[in-house]
Design a protein around this motif. Sequence first.
Motif, PDB file in Angstrom:
ATOM      1  N   ILE A 190       0.840  -1.204   0.000  1.00 29.19           N
ATOM      2  CA  ILE A 190       0.000   0.000   0.000  1.00 29.19           C
ATOM      3  C   ILE A 190       0.876   1.256   0.000  1.00 29.19           C
ATOM      4  N   GLY A 191       1.880   1.298   0.856  1.00 28.14           N
ATOM      5  CA  GLY A 191       2.757   2.462   0.915  1.00 28.14           C
ATOM      6  C   GLY A 191       3.494   2.708  -0.387  1.00 28.14           C
ATOM      7  N   VAL A 192       4.020   1.647  -0.979  1.00 27.76           N
ATOM      8  CA  VAL A 192       4.734   1.782  -2.246  1.00 27.76           C
ATOM      9  C   VAL A 192       3.792   2.272  -3.337  1.00 27.76           C
ATOM     10  N   LEU A 193       2.610   1.690  -3.434  1.00 28.98           N
ATOM     11  CA  LEU A 193       1.659   2.117  -4.468  1.00 28.98           C
ATOM     12  C   LEU A 193       1.350   3.599  -4.348  1.00 28.98           C
ATOM     13  N   GLN A 194       0.997   4.033  -3.153  1.00 30.04           N
ATOM     14  CA  GLN A 194       0.609   5.429  -2.957  1.00 30.04           C
ATOM     15  C   GLN A 194       1.757   6.388  -3.242  1.00 30.04           C
ATOM     16  N   ARG A 195       2.903   6.135  -2.654  1.00 30.22           N
ATOM     17  CA  ARG A 195       4.013   7.074  -2.794  1.00 30.22           C
ATOM     18  C   ARG A 195       4.680   7.009  -4.162  1.00 30.22           C
ATOM     19  N   LEU A 196       4.780   5.809  -4.747  1.00 27.87           N
ATOM     20  CA  LEU A 196       5.397   5.683  -6.063  1.00 27.87           C
ATOM     21  C   LEU A 196       4.563   6.387  -7.122  1.00 27.87           C
ATOM     22  N   ILE A 197       3.263   6.146  -7.124  1.00 19.27           N
ATOM     23  CA  ILE A 197       2.389   6.798  -8.105  1.00 19.27           C
ATOM     24  C   ILE A 197       2.447   8.315  -7.939  1.00 19.27           C
ATOM     25  N   ALA A 198       2.393   8.790  -6.693  1.00 18.66           N
ATOM     26  CA  ALA A 198       2.454  10.241  -6.448  1.00 18.66           C
ATOM     27  C   ALA A 198       3.771  10.829  -6.948  1.00 18.66           C
ATOM     28  N   ALA A 199       4.890  10.170  -6.673  1.00 20.15           N
ATOM     29  CA  ALA A 199       6.198  10.677  -7.103  1.00 20.15           C
ATOM     30  C   ALA A 199       6.305  10.686  -8.622  1.00 20.15           C
ATOM     31  N   LEU A 200       5.851   9.608  -9.276  1.00 19.31           N
ATOM     32  CA  LEU A 200       5.936   9.538 -10.736  1.00 19.31           C
ATOM     33  C   LEU A 200       5.051  10.597 -11.387  1.00 19.31           C
ATOM     34  N   GLU A 201       3.850  10.789 -10.849  1.00 18.77           N
ATOM     35  CA  GLU A 201       2.950  11.796 -11.416  1.00 18.77           C
ATOM     36  C   GLU A 201       3.511  13.205 -11.226  1.00 18.77           C
ATOM     37  N   ARG A 202       4.073  13.486 -10.067  1.00 21.81           N
ATOM     38  CA  ARG A 202       4.671  14.797  -9.809  1.00 21.81           C
ATOM     39  C   ARG A 202       5.774  15.087 -10.836  1.00 21.81           C
ATOM     40  N   GLU A 203       6.607  14.089 -11.110  1.00 27.45           N
ATOM     41  CA  GLU A 203       7.692  14.281 -12.068  1.00 27.45           C
ATOM     42  C   GLU A 203       7.182  14.416 -13.498  1.00 27.45           C
ATOM     43  N   LEU A 204       6.133  13.680 -13.856  1.00 31.78           N
ATOM     44  CA  LEU A 204       5.556  13.819 -15.205  1.00 31.78           C
ATOM     45  C   LEU A 204       5.057  15.234 -15.433  1.00 31.78           C
TER      46      LEU A 204
END
Length: 154
Positions: free
Chosen positions: A19-33
């Motif tokens: 759960i933690g990886v999904l939430q934070r990874l998606i947020a980080a990738l979207e922020r960078e996009l």
Amino acid sequence: MAETRWLDEREARAWRGVIGVLQRLIAALERELVRDAGLSGAEYTLLVPLSEAPDGVVRARDLGRMVGWERSRVSHQVSRMEKRGLVAREECGEDARGSMVRLTDAGRASIVAAAPAHVAAVRRYFIDALTDAELEVIGPALERVLGRLPDVYA
């Protein structure tokens, strides 16, 4: 009614990690996009299969299946992307009720520009954190989990 099988400490740790990886990874990738390419995560999600499709055209219903989205979400996102000139909606020759989504030149230029930084971020945040042995285990393990999930968008 069956008795609840509570998660033990090991299982709970694994679940909280996912759960933690999904939430934070998606947020980080979207922020960078957004920062690097001016694309939302949703735009990138649809641009990928369109860019990989022959002639850059996919039926809207199939596009939804490819990305695991409901029909209404695909429709709304395609409308937003049409306004930005990233895609064009066309009639489906096989079925008047269906529509086709075509990647425009601007859409292709956007995904070509965004992909290198996105892949670098995926590598930095996810791939490079794992050993080769862990990658050999995690891929098949996640595929098994995915195979058990219902296809709620079919």
